[in-house]
Design a protein around this motif. Sequence first.
Motif, PDB file in Angstrom:
ATOM      1  N   LEU A   1      -5.555  12.971  27.270  1.00 59.16           N
ATOM      2  CA  LEU A   1      -5.631  11.646  27.861  1.00 59.16           C
ATOM      3  C   LEU A   1      -6.489  11.841  29.095  1.00 59.16           C
ATOM      4  O   LEU A   1      -7.173  10.913  29.685  1.00 59.16           O
ATOM      5  CB  LEU A   1      -4.002  11.254  28.196  1.00 59.16           C
ATOM      6  N   VAL A   2      -6.370  13.248  29.952  1.00 60.39           N
ATOM      7  CA  VAL A   2      -7.193  13.284  30.901  1.00 60.39           C
ATOM      8  C   VAL A   2      -8.598  13.028  30.696  1.00 60.39           C
ATOM      9  O   VAL A   2      -9.532  12.602  31.587  1.00 60.39           O
ATOM     10  CB  VAL A   2      -6.724  14.559  31.640  1.00 60.39           C
ATOM     11  N   VAL A   3      -8.859  13.579  29.669  1.00 62.52           N
ATOM     12  CA  VAL A   3     -10.480  13.829  29.188  1.00 62.52           C
ATOM     13  C   VAL A   3     -10.975  12.303  28.805  1.00 62.52           C
ATOM     14  O   VAL A   3     -11.840  11.948  29.149  1.00 62.52           O
ATOM     15  CB  VAL A   3     -10.465  14.542  27.826  1.00 62.52           C
ATOM     16  N   LEU A   4      -9.925  11.520  27.710  1.00 56.71           N
ATOM     17  CA  LEU A   4     -10.378  10.261  27.440  1.00 56.71           C
ATOM     18  C   LEU A   4     -10.351   9.102  28.602  1.00 56.71           C
ATOM     19  O   LEU A   4     -11.156   8.479  28.433  1.00 56.71           O
ATOM     20  CB  LEU A   4      -9.477   9.932  26.248  1.00 56.71           C
ATOM     21  N   LEU A   5      -9.257   9.083  29.480  1.00 59.27           N
ATOM     22  CA  LEU A   5      -9.145   8.372  30.350  1.00 59.27           C
ATOM     23  C   LEU A   5      -9.534   8.645  31.961  1.00 59.27           C
ATOM     24  O   LEU A   5      -9.584   7.865  32.744  1.00 59.27           O
ATOM     25  CB  LEU A   5      -7.465   7.823  30.404  1.00 59.27           C
ATOM     26  N   GLY A   6      -9.993   9.864  32.009  1.00 63.70           N
ATOM     27  CA  GLY A   6     -10.265  10.094  33.372  1.00 63.70           C
ATOM     28  C   GLY A   6      -9.338  10.940  34.057  1.00 63.70           C
ATOM     29  O   GLY A   6      -8.362  11.003  33.910  1.00 63.70           O
ATOM     30  N   ALA A   7     -10.087  11.571  35.167  1.00 65.41           N
ATOM     31  CA  ALA A   7      -9.031  12.316  36.024  1.00 65.41           C
ATOM     32  C   ALA A   7      -7.958  11.686  36.743  1.00 65.41           C
ATOM     33  O   ALA A   7      -7.066  12.163  37.028  1.00 65.41           O
ATOM     34  CB  ALA A   7      -9.781  12.978  37.255  1.00 65.41           C
ATOM     35  N   GLN A   8      -8.135  10.248  37.069  1.00 64.10           N
ATOM     36  CA  GLN A   8      -7.216   9.445  37.593  1.00 64.10           C
ATOM     37  C   GLN A   8      -5.987   9.438  36.627  1.00 64.10           C
ATOM     38  O   GLN A   8      -4.945   8.839  37.027  1.00 64.10           O
ATOM     39  CB  GLN A   8      -7.735   8.028  37.878  1.00 64.10           C
ATOM     40  N   ALA A   9      -6.007   9.709  35.441  1.00 68.15           N
ATOM     41  CA  ALA A   9      -4.848   9.622  34.553  1.00 68.15           C
ATOM     42  C   ALA A   9      -3.944  10.878  34.908  1.00 68.15           C
ATOM     43  O   ALA A   9      -2.893  10.757  34.354  1.00 68.15           O
ATOM     44  CB  ALA A   9      -5.198   9.928  32.980  1.00 68.15           C
ATOM     45  N   ALA A  10      -4.284  11.944  35.257  1.00 64.14           N
ATOM     46  CA  ALA A  10      -3.447  12.927  35.548  1.00 64.14           C
ATOM     47  C   ALA A  10      -2.282  12.924  36.332  1.00 64.14           C
ATOM     48  O   ALA A  10      -1.166  13.118  35.630  1.00 64.14           O
ATOM     49  CB  ALA A  10      -4.137  14.094  36.448  1.00 64.14           C
ATOM     50  N   GLY A  11      -2.303  12.115  37.467  1.00 64.93           N
ATOM     51  CA  GLY A  11      -0.725  11.432  37.879  1.00 64.93           C
ATOM     52  C   GLY A  11       0.213  11.153  36.989  1.00 64.93           C
ATOM     53  O   GLY A  11       1.393  11.435  37.042  1.00 64.93           O
ATOM     54  N   PRO A  12      -0.298   9.805  36.480  1.00 65.09           N
ATOM     55  CA  PRO A  12       0.536   9.268  35.573  1.00 65.09           C
ATOM     56  C   PRO A  12       1.272   9.861  34.318  1.00 65.09           C
ATOM     57  O   PRO A  12       2.350   9.932  33.982  1.00 65.09           O
ATOM     58  CB  PRO A  12      -0.106   7.857  35.206  1.00 65.09           C
ATOM     59  N   VAL A  13       0.282  10.808  33.773  1.00 60.08           N
ATOM     60  CA  VAL A  13       0.732  11.637  32.498  1.00 60.08           C
ATOM     61  C   VAL A  13       1.880  12.757  33.089  1.00 60.08           C
ATOM     62  O   VAL A  13       2.669  13.068  32.464  1.00 60.08           O
ATOM     63  CB  VAL A  13      -0.370  12.348  31.886  1.00 60.08           C
TER      64      VAL A  13
ATOM     65  N   GLY B   1      -1.480   1.488  31.907  1.00 60.57           N
ATOM     66  CA  GLY B   1      -2.366   1.871  30.695  1.00 60.57           C
ATOM     67  C   GLY B   1      -2.107   3.290  30.248  1.00 60.57           C
ATOM     68  O   GLY B   1      -1.786   3.594  29.170  1.00 60.57           O
ATOM     69  N   VAL B   2      -2.362   4.275  31.458  1.00 58.82           N
ATOM     70  CA  VAL B   2      -1.980   5.710  31.043  1.00 58.82           C
ATOM     71  C   VAL B   2      -0.489   5.740  30.553  1.00 58.82           C
ATOM     72  O   VAL B   2      -0.222   6.504  29.542  1.00 58.82           O
ATOM     73  CB  VAL B   2      -2.184   6.469  32.090  1.00 58.82           C
ATOM     74  N   MET B   3       0.302   4.970  30.828  1.00 55.23           N
ATOM     75  CA  MET B   3       1.807   5.112  30.452  1.00 55.23           C
ATOM     76  C   MET B   3       2.126   4.730  29.151  1.00 55.23           C
ATOM     77  O   MET B   3       2.687   5.420  28.223  1.00 55.23           O
ATOM     78  CB  MET B   3       2.692   4.179  31.684  1.00 55.23           C
ATOM     79  N   VAL B   4       1.271   3.657  28.852  1.00 55.84           N
ATOM     80  CA  VAL B   4       1.342   3.275  27.413  1.00 55.84           C
ATOM     81  C   VAL B   4       0.785   4.168  26.366  1.00 55.84           C
ATOM     82  O   VAL B   4       1.380   4.551  25.407  1.00 55.84           O
ATOM     83  CB  VAL B   4       0.805   1.638  27.361  1.00 55.84           C
ATOM     84  N   ALA B   5      -0.293   4.750  26.844  1.00 55.00           N
ATOM     85  CA  ALA B   5      -1.218   5.856  25.941  1.00 55.00           C
ATOM     86  C   ALA B   5      -0.058   6.884  25.925  1.00 55.00           C
ATOM     87  O   ALA B   5       0.090   7.551  24.706  1.00 55.00           O
ATOM     88  CB  ALA B   5      -2.280   6.102  26.719  1.00 55.00           C
TER      89      ALA B   5
END
Length: 308
Positions: free
Chosen positions: A114-126, A256-260
């Motif tokens: 997800l960090v690769v597909l959705l960008g570095a900003q996805a790291a925190g939510p993941v 969006g990251v949460m749903v993914a």
Amino acid sequence: MLPILVKTLPFFALIAVGYLAGRKRFFPPEGVAWLTKFVFYFALSAMLFRFAANLSLAEIFDLPFVLAYLSASLLLYAAVMAIAIARGRGVEEAAMEAQCAQSGNTGFLGVPMLVVLLGAQAAGPVLMVLTVDMVVFSSLITLIITAARGGRPGLQTLRMLAMGWLKNPMVVSIVLGLIWSGAALPVPGPVNEFLGILGAAATPGALFAIGASLAGRGAERLGVAIWLSFAKLVLHPALVALAAFVIFPVDPSAAGVMVAAASLPVAGNVYILAQHYGVAPQRVSTAILVSTAASILTVTMIIAWITG
């Protein structure tokens, strides 16, 4: 959807390569166990520490985010347990089925992909989703089974849970990274580079290990496994989307990251729990196999939806 499928296919192709290597016995079970240990204790831990150390607590923890994910997940957990009990299953089996429906493969698949597909900003939510899964739901299954077996959760149970957290390198890595970040300490260049190199091994290593571990799983009780896979891949992200986009004031990007993350297939550690407690391990194993195969399409569709 096609461009997203093109982006997600390499990740699932790595899982397929691992599966074929395990199926052909080119990579034996002993090798899978050691590779998993390397990823779990070294590569993934380095990646998680690096993410956490370079983020502020505010970028990871957000109360509406936690409430949205937790409430949706607990609702699904309760519903799957109730359905299992209505089918005549005992409380222990019902809880294990609920664990399948809720616990996604966030550590080995979600963090790298997800960090690769959705960008570095996805790291925190993941990281927040991963922490809630490990701390809340890994503890919940232990408490339910302890109570179902006539035990009374007390200091011994709490001590066991605390030791489980302390021995989990993913929990330790995130906590140490947040402490480092909270102290406003810069990560020295060579250390950051070292963590980056070691953490880069997490993506191919974890995906290969997932595939190789699936090679030894049989497909029994397929009907129940399909239901649990549907609950994990469809119902869980649907409930999380409702909570994050409609009920709670969650930032749309983080939602969006949460749903993914909620759309990921059943986590491999649920099988470890099932084996440890002797509760429906074959059922869990089949659910992991079915949900991972089906997630090639379902995860792609959800990522296409949230990025569209």
